[in-house]
Scaffold this active site. Structure first.
Site, PDB file in Angstrom:
ATOM      1  N   LYS A 198       0.773  -1.231   0.064  1.00 26.64           N
ATOM      2  CA  LYS A 198       0.229  -0.132   0.040  1.00 26.64           C
ATOM      3  C   LYS A 198       0.855   1.292   0.152  1.00 26.64           C
ATOM      4  O   LYS A 198       1.791   1.186   0.781  1.00 26.64           O
ATOM      5  CB  LYS A 198      -0.998  -0.031   1.219  1.00 26.64           C
ATOM      6  N   LYS A 255      -2.096  -1.499  -3.876  1.00 25.09           N
ATOM      7  CA  LYS A 255      -3.018  -0.422  -3.834  1.00 25.09           C
ATOM      8  C   LYS A 255      -2.016   0.871  -4.010  1.00 25.09           C
ATOM      9  O   LYS A 255      -1.350   0.937  -3.164  1.00 25.09           O
ATOM     10  CB  LYS A 255      -3.973  -0.637  -2.409  1.00 25.09           C
TER      11      LYS A 255
END
Ligand code: PBG
Length: 332
Positions: A198, A255
């Site tokens: 992330k 992400k």
């Protein structure tokens, strides 16, 4: 021309093109992120995310039924915590009757076959909007203190009926700690989808509007660079994701998705676990905004953006386009 190889032969008719198509999108590839809020008011539009709404519990259940009917098997729940329930210690995260737990119970009871993912991070509950508790002097997020809360939070979510808990906080050691806590609580069947790679991305801006954390001072541009990954670093991202696998994650995630397809492909080559990718709020907003201006064709760009994420190596895609894309796939 005398050409032994003419690649266009494979593109000549629509039937041939379909026969040699390498990846296809299916509704079961998609996970719909949904925002849930207190009260029984009408769905409230998120300004920076056209077509996305904050839903009451009743409307959330209706939305889940509609998604399931379209063949979408998974939803990821995000609570909008009322400001008066937030504090520096994120105590609401461990409230057995908090909004997200009520949402999990309601959706599980109404649509039991739907696979429920819940977000494990403290940002919906902290006044400062960080994903964890701060150190005493407030200068950083306290890793180990945060992980202790996240592990307890994961157990509550599992007990309420979450199928997968999804730590999105990027603290060190949280996957292992959550796995141990789940197992000790007898929740051995609850999985972990780790937000493994992330990045500290500016593409999360609209999400922070949606969950209302933008109203906390400066939260929309909150600096999470001491825990989220540097967008410049692919090797570090892969190393961090593989740690999550070692610690017991069942699914790994990258992400944002679109700007990080190289990371997705690299991770695909490095792990045998299924991979998810999160097409985040800013990726959605870009396409929606250009379409509203008449600059892009919405259905075509939606489809292409999702297909590209699948081609890069994702088995599952979290996307605010889930319902529209599944609807279009159902119509054929
Ligand atoms: C927070 C969280 C964020 C998103 C999902 N979980 C925002 C953040 O890290 O600040 C972003 C999702 C999106 O932009 O669609 N733990």
């Amino acid at each position: 021309m005398n050409l032994p190889r003419r690649p266009r032969r494979l593109r000549r008719t629509s039937a041939i093109r379909e026969m040699v198509q390498e990846v296809r999108l299916h509704p079961s590839d998609l996970i719909a992120p949904l925002f849930v809020q207190e009260g029984s008011g009408a769905p409230e539009p998120v300004g920076s995310m056209p077509g996305v709404f904050r839903l009451s519990l009743v409307d959330l259940v209706i939305e889940c039924r509609e998604l399931a009917a379209l063949g979408v098997h998974g939803v990821a729940l995000f609570p909008v915590t009322p400001a008066d329930r937030k504090n520096a210690h994120a105590t609401e995260a461990l409230n057995c009757d908090c909004l997200v737990l009520r949402a999990v119970r309601a959706v599980k009871a109404a649509v039991p076959e739907l696979v429920l993912f819940t977000d494990i991070a403290l940002d919906p509950y902290t006044t400062h909007g960080h994903d964890g508790l701060l150190t005493a002097d407030g200068s950083d997020v306290d890793n180990d203190a945060t992980v202790r809360v996240l592990a307890q939070m994961a157990v509550l979510h599992a007990q309420a009926g979450a199928d997968f808990v999804a730590p999105s906080d990027m603290m060190d050691g949280r996957v292992g700690a959550i796995r141990r806590a789940l197992d000790e609580a007898g929740q051995t069947g609850t999985g972990i989808m780790a937000y493994s790679a992330k990045f500290a991305s500016a593409f999360y801006g609209p999400f922070r509007d949606a969950v209302g954390s933008a109203s906390a001072a400066g939260t929309r541009a909150l600096d999470k660079r001491t825990y989220q990954l540097n967008p410049a670093n692919r090797r570090e991202a892969i190393a961090d994701a593989l740690l999550d696998e070692q610690e017991g994650a069942d699914l790994l995630m990258v992400k944002p998705a679109g700007p990080y397809l190289d990371v997705l492909t690299e991770l695909r080559n490095q792990t045998r676990l299924p991979l998810a990718a999160y097409q985040v709020s800013g990726e959605y907003a870009q396409i929606q905004a250009a379409a509203q201006l008449g600059w892009l064709d919405l259905p075509k760009c939606r489809h292409e953006s999702l297909l590209a994420i699948k081609r890069a190596g994702a088995d599952l895609i979290l996307t605010y386009f889930a319902k529209a894309a599944a609807g279009e796939l159902a119509r054929g």
